[in-house]
Write a protein that holds these residues in place. Structure first.
Motif, mmCIF file in Angstrom:
data_model
loop_
_atom_site.group_PDB
_atom_site.id
_atom_site.type_symbol
_atom_site.label_atom_id
_atom_site.label_comp_id
_atom_site.label_asym_id
_atom_site.label_seq_id
_atom_site.Cartn_x
_atom_site.Cartn_y
_atom_site.Cartn_z
ATOM 1 N N MET A 380 0.847 -1.184 0.000
ATOM 2 C CA MET A 380 0.000 0.000 0.000
ATOM 3 C C MET A 380 0.890 1.243 0.000
ATOM 4 O O MET A 380 1.754 1.383 0.874
ATOM 5 C CB MET A 380 -0.917 0.018 1.225
ATOM 6 C CG MET A 380 -1.702 -1.257 1.452
ATOM 7 S SD MET A 380 -2.995 -1.503 0.218
ATOM 8 C CE MET A 380 -4.134 -0.193 0.634
ATOM 9 N N LEU A 381 0.704 2.121 -0.980
ATOM 10 C CA LEU A 381 1.476 3.353 -1.063
ATOM 11 C C LEU A 381 0.598 4.549 -0.725
ATOM 12 O O LEU A 381 -0.618 4.532 -0.941
ATOM 13 C CB LEU A 381 2.072 3.523 -2.462
ATOM 14 C CG LEU A 381 3.076 2.455 -2.893
ATOM 15 C CD1 LEU A 381 3.635 2.783 -4.268
ATOM 16 C CD2 LEU A 381 4.201 2.310 -1.876
ATOM 17 N N LEU A 382 1.246 5.589 -0.204
ATOM 18 C CA LEU A 382 0.530 6.764 0.285
ATOM 19 C C LEU A 382 0.362 7.802 -0.823
ATOM 20 O O LEU A 382 1.314 8.135 -1.527
ATOM 21 C CB LEU A 382 1.293 7.382 1.464
ATOM 22 C CG LEU A 382 0.736 8.689 2.033
ATOM 23 C CD1 LEU A 382 -0.622 8.453 2.680
ATOM 24 C CD2 LEU A 382 1.712 9.289 3.035
ATOM 25 N N ASP A 383 -0.854 8.307 -0.963
ATOM 26 C CA ASP A 383 -1.131 9.465 -1.805
ATOM 27 C C ASP A 383 -1.246 10.668 -0.867
ATOM 28 O O ASP A 383 -2.280 10.861 -0.217
ATOM 29 C CB ASP A 383 -2.439 9.266 -2.574
ATOM 30 C CG ASP A 383 -2.719 10.410 -3.557
ATOM 31 O OD1 ASP A 383 -2.145 11.501 -3.356
ATOM 32 O OD2 ASP A 383 -3.505 10.213 -4.499
ATOM 33 N N PRO A 384 -0.174 11.486 -0.761
ATOM 34 C CA PRO A 384 -0.190 12.580 0.228
ATOM 35 C C PRO A 384 -1.286 13.602 -0.031
ATOM 36 O O PRO A 384 -1.797 14.204 0.906
ATOM 37 C CB PRO A 384 1.206 13.214 0.073
ATOM 38 C CG PRO A 384 2.034 12.187 -0.634
ATOM 39 C CD PRO A 384 1.089 11.440 -1.503
ATOM 40 N N GLU A 385 -1.640 13.813 -1.301
ATOM 41 C CA GLU A 385 -2.636 14.836 -1.607
ATOM 42 C C GLU A 385 -4.021 14.416 -1.139
ATOM 43 O O GLU A 385 -4.754 15.211 -0.543
ATOM 44 C CB GLU A 385 -2.629 15.108 -3.107
ATOM 45 C CG GLU A 385 -3.535 16.252 -3.520
ATOM 46 C CD GLU A 385 -3.401 16.586 -4.987
ATOM 47 O OE1 GLU A 385 -4.425 16.842 -5.632
ATOM 48 O OE2 GLU A 385 -2.251 16.600 -5.488
ATOM 49 N N ARG A 386 -4.379 13.175 -1.392
ATOM 50 C CA ARG A 386 -5.698 12.686 -1.001
ATOM 51 C C ARG A 386 -5.714 12.096 0.407
ATOM 52 O O ARG A 386 -6.783 11.767 0.926
ATOM 53 C CB ARG A 386 -6.176 11.619 -1.987
ATOM 54 C CG ARG A 386 -6.375 12.143 -3.403
ATOM 55 C CD ARG A 386 -6.934 11.055 -4.292
ATOM 56 N NE ARG A 386 -7.176 11.535 -5.643
ATOM 57 C CZ ARG A 386 -7.674 10.789 -6.632
ATOM 58 N NH1 ARG A 386 -7.974 9.517 -6.391
ATOM 59 N NH2 ARG A 386 -7.865 11.307 -7.817
ATOM 60 N N GLN A 387 -4.540 11.939 0.996
ATOM 61 C CA GLN A 387 -4.432 11.346 2.331
ATOM 62 C C GLN A 387 -5.124 9.982 2.369
ATOM 63 O O GLN A 387 -5.973 9.706 3.226
ATOM 64 C CB GLN A 387 -5.013 12.278 3.388
ATOM 65 C CG GLN A 387 -4.101 13.437 3.761
ATOM 66 C CD GLN A 387 -2.830 12.964 4.450
ATOM 67 O OE1 GLN A 387 -2.866 12.396 5.537
ATOM 68 N NE2 GLN A 387 -1.692 13.179 3.815
ATOM 69 N N GLY A 464 4.125 4.467 2.926
ATOM 70 C CA GLY A 464 3.125 3.437 2.688
ATOM 71 C C GLY A 464 3.277 2.334 3.719
ATOM 72 O O GLY A 464 3.800 2.556 4.819
ATOM 73 N N ALA A 465 2.833 1.120 3.363
ATOM 74 C CA ALA A 465 2.902 0.014 4.319
ATOM 75 C C ALA A 465 2.798 -1.316 3.580
ATOM 76 O O ALA A 465 2.280 -1.386 2.458
ATOM 77 C CB ALA A 465 1.789 0.125 5.356
ATOM 78 N N ILE A 466 3.321 -2.351 4.226
ATOM 79 C CA ILE A 466 3.113 -3.732 3.776
ATOM 80 C C ILE A 466 2.025 -4.326 4.655
ATOM 81 O O ILE A 466 2.130 -4.321 5.884
ATOM 82 C CB ILE A 466 4.399 -4.566 3.890
ATOM 83 C CG1 ILE A 466 5.491 -3.980 2.995
ATOM 84 C CG2 ILE A 466 4.129 -6.017 3.510
ATOM 85 C CD1 ILE A 466 6.826 -4.687 3.130
ATOM 86 N N LYS A 467 0.984 -4.836 4.018
ATOM 87 C CA LYS A 467 -0.161 -5.393 4.750
ATOM 88 C C LYS A 467 -0.230 -6.894 4.507
ATOM 89 O O LYS A 467 -0.231 -7.344 3.356
ATOM 90 C CB LYS A 467 -1.447 -4.716 4.296
ATOM 91 C CG LYS A 467 -2.704 -5.260 4.949
ATOM 92 C CD LYS A 467 -3.915 -4.388 4.654
ATOM 93 C CE LYS A 467 -4.298 -4.425 3.200
ATOM 94 N NZ LYS A 467 -5.554 -3.682 2.940
ATOM 95 N N CYS A 468 -0.258 -7.660 5.586
ATOM 96 C CA CYS A 468 -0.368 -9.127 5.515
ATOM 97 C C CYS A 468 -1.644 -9.546 6.247
ATOM 98 O O CYS A 468 -1.888 -9.113 7.378
ATOM 99 C CB CYS A 468 0.843 -9.794 6.166
ATOM 100 S SG CYS A 468 2.432 -9.189 5.553
#
Length: 698
Positions: A380-387, A464-468
């Motif tokens: 999961m990657l972060l979209d800083p504009e849309r939060q 972002g994050a790694i989700k398991c």
């Protein structure tokens, strides 16, 4: 044209009865003995000294203006026509400038003006535009000369304006485009030869897309390929690259499903047998505009490397600029830069590196799922504009999806910036939501356990994050699983940050080590250094939302405190507003140095009464070596860590360096924290427990 006008003016005056030049002696009155040479005024009907009438002056103006309309028209008309023709042909062939074309065109038009002068004058006389009969004295009068000059000026101006008519039908960019096409042809020929040389390839070809015929057409190629050939979009590797927009690097074409003996065993009937092939798309306006194909690596390995991919990708980006319109290409570059600023990761990667990285993410996540025994994994990657977080890569039955920051386990982990290992079935955890965890994201899975590890850059900002999801056999993820995914997240975070992320992290680790007293002394940096003993803080304020924030950020009340120490000139508590901006500029500069100007403590997450028990060595800046100790202070800053945006400055305190050097602050004591100018925090009961020792060499 001005010179031509003067020549034609003289010629015109002579043609209409006026001598080209009357010397001074000729203008003097004749002596009485030569009175017989005087002009017979009665025959002319006017006095020698009388001025021409208004009607005669008007006729002089008309007689002077009309021929010059023709002269001006021919001058500009021929210069523009011939200048444009020369600019688009001779100047392109001989690499002359546009000014050279204008000069040659002007020469031709001036020559034509001389040959057409007599014809124009005769036509004007035939139409009745003829000067009135004036005496020589009247012709030399200033008023007569002035009216003729005005007529010539009006005529040449009108003629030149009318002579600009070819500009109405000419393409103003045709000559420029011809010149650009020639330069592009020469550049592409060099590109093909250099690519063949640099990549040590047997053959190289550049093909451009013909959308109307739905095929690729050869533009430039190495000498061992046909001078002109076509390629269907459904044929082989080259067609696949043009259709998909992804590059392909194949070590042995015979091992691939796209292998076709008719295409590859005798490539384009040249006798070349294709073994290795590297094909890279050329983009224009976000769409594939062509393909550059490099065939058969000639070194001992026989295969194209990742470095070859990056080099060819960089060359393709320049080809894309060359084949496009300058203005449009520049606009696309700006739009791409804006897009890069809105997305996670570094914009420094080439398209080849980006595609390679995206391709490697898939087996990486598959490996994580296999090692952990999880039902699904997602990057999961972060979209800083849309939060919000969006799924970049998924392994397992999950569909692509997005999650707002602060929502769910993954949103909370990214917001607070630490690992979350949750057993969703545990009712006491408070995480279970039937509408969310039953049939998760429409996948048919029921979430039992979830492990989320944030991805950080060097500044500890979340990318972002790694989700398991769902450990096998119904159990929760173990600490060993957490450690493994944390290591993986460290490397993926470096990949996302950019090519120089490794060096940035080395520099950050060096700065952290330089806060040790032993290291400071070993590096001979202890002269004037200060040991800052940070013990704890009590009753720190809650997080204040001073800037635009999401709903999730506003819900987070407790701060994540850490402390920095620096040496400043003058009492920071007495400075004017703007302290935060000056400090932030200093810290940004600090990230590029080996020795920190701002010594930093560890961050304690979500704690209003943090305990550090740290001893931090603060090096003495060289720029303050010659300053009196009475002017220097140790500036202590309390910060609130934010995993998504820049950290917030909460409070500060200041201590005289002269008191520290005198050994008067060795005892740990509680000190009051002060608000910064322009900020309103309730710090009435907040205290910071610190002490200071001069770092004297042993």
């Amino acid at each position: 044209s001005a010179g031509l006008a003067r020549d034609l003016s003289t010629k015109s005056r002579h043609a209409f009865g006026r001598p080209p030049h009357i010397g001074l002696a000729a203008r003097l009155p004749l002596p009485p003995s030569r009175s017989c040479a005087k002009v017979d005024a009665s025959k002319e009907g006017t006095s020698v000294s009388s001025e021409p009438t208004r009607e005669q002056l008007h006729r002089c103006l008309q007689a002077a203006a009309v021929p010059f309309i023709g002269f001006g028209f021919l001058d500009n008309f021929l210069m523009i026509v011939f200048g444009d023709l020369i600019d688009s042909t001779l100047c392109v062939a001989l690499n002359f400038s546009t000014m050279a074309a204008a000069a040659i065109g002007n020469t031709i038009s001036d020559g034509a003006g001389i040959w057409s002068g007599q014809w124009l004058e005769s036509k004007c006389k035939a139409l009745g535009f003829e000067e009135p009969k004036l005496t020589e004295a009247q012709q030399e009068l200033p008023i007569t000369i002035r009216w003729k000059n005005i007529g010539q000026f009006i005529g040449i101006t009108i003629g030149c304006i009318l002579g600009c008519c070819p500009l109405l039908v000419m393409d103003p960019n045709a000559a420029v485009q011809h010149r650009r096409d020639k330069e592009r042809e020469e550049a592409f020929e060099i590109v093909i030869s250099k690519v063949q040389e640099i990549l040590q390839a047997e053959a190289v070809g550049l093909l451009l897309l013909n959308k109307e015929r739905d095929e690729l057409v050869s533009s430039h190629q190495s000498p061992n390929l046909p001078p002109s050939f076509h390629w269907k979009l459904n044929q082989g590797v080259i067609g696949h690259v043009a259709h998909s927009g992804n590059f392909i690097n194949i070590a042995d074409i015979k091992d691939e499903a796209m292998y076709d003996p008719e295409l590859h065993d005798n490539f384009l009937n040249t006798g070349i047998t294709v073994q290795s092939i590297l094909c890279m798309p050329v983009f224009r306006g976000g769409e594939v505009h062509g393909v550059i194909s490099v065939i058969n690596k000639k070194d001992h390995s026989g295969t194209f490397t990742q470095k070859d991919e990056d080099v060819l990708s960089a060359i393709c980006s320049h080809i894309s600029v060359a084949v496009g319109d300058d203005k449009q290409t520049f606009k696309e570059v700006i739009e791409q830069c804006e897009k890069s600023m809105r997305t996670t990761g570094s914009p420094e990667f080439t398209s080849a590196a980006s595609q390679r990285m995206a391709t490697l993410f898939v087996p990486a996540l598959e490996g994580i799922r296999t090692v952990l025994g999880a039902e699904a994994t997602a990057l999961m990657l972060l979209d800083p504009e849309r939060q919000e977080l969006f799924s970049e890569v998924i392994d397992g039955p999950l569909p692509h999806h997005s999650t707002p920051v602060g929502v769910g386990v993954v949103g909370e982990a990214v917001q607070v910036g630490h690992v979350m290992n949750v057993d969703v079935r545990d009712q006491e955890s408070g995480w279970y939501r039937s509408e969310r965890h039953q049939n998760y994201q429409g996948s048919g899975m029921n979430v039992r356990s979830e492990l989320v590890v944030p991805l950080f850059d060097t500044s500890r900002k979340c990318q972002g994050a790694i989700k398991c999801i769902n450990k096998h056999e119904g159990s929760a993820f173990s600490q060993e699983d957490v450690d493994y995914v944390t290591q993986v997240a460290h490397h993926i975070g470096m990949m996302l940050e950019g090519p120089d992320a490794g060096l940035r992290r080395v520099l950050a680790l060096t700065r952290q080590k330089m806060q040790s007293k032993a290291v400071i002394q070993a590096a001979d940096l202890d002269r004037g250094a200060v040991m800052c003993n940070l013990v704890k803080a009590e009753r720190l304020p809650n997080r204040a939302v001073q800037k635009p924030a999401t709903k999730a950020q506003k819900q987070k009340k407790i701060i994540d405190p850490y402390v920095t120490f620096s040496i400043a000139r003058g009492n920071p508590l007495q400075q004017k507003p703007g302290v935060e901006e000056r400090v932030m500029r200093g810290r940004n500069k600090d990230r590029k140095t080996a020795v920190r100007r701002f010594a930093k403590s560890l961050t304690v997450l979500e704690d209003s009464n943090p305990v550090w028990n740290e001893s931090i060595a603060l090096a003495f800046p060289k720029k303050f070596e010659d300053m009196p100790l009475e002017e220097l202070w140790v500036h202590v800053l309390l910060w609130d860590y934010d995993s998504l945006t820049s950290d917030d400055l909460v409070a500060h305190a200041a201590f005289p360096l002269s008191e520290i050097r005198a050994g008067r602050m060795k005892e740990v004591a509680a000190h009051r924290l002060h608000p910064l100018p322009g900020f309103e925090h309730d710090l009435s009961s907040s205290r910071l427990w610190v002490s200071f020792d001069p770092c004297v060499p042993e």
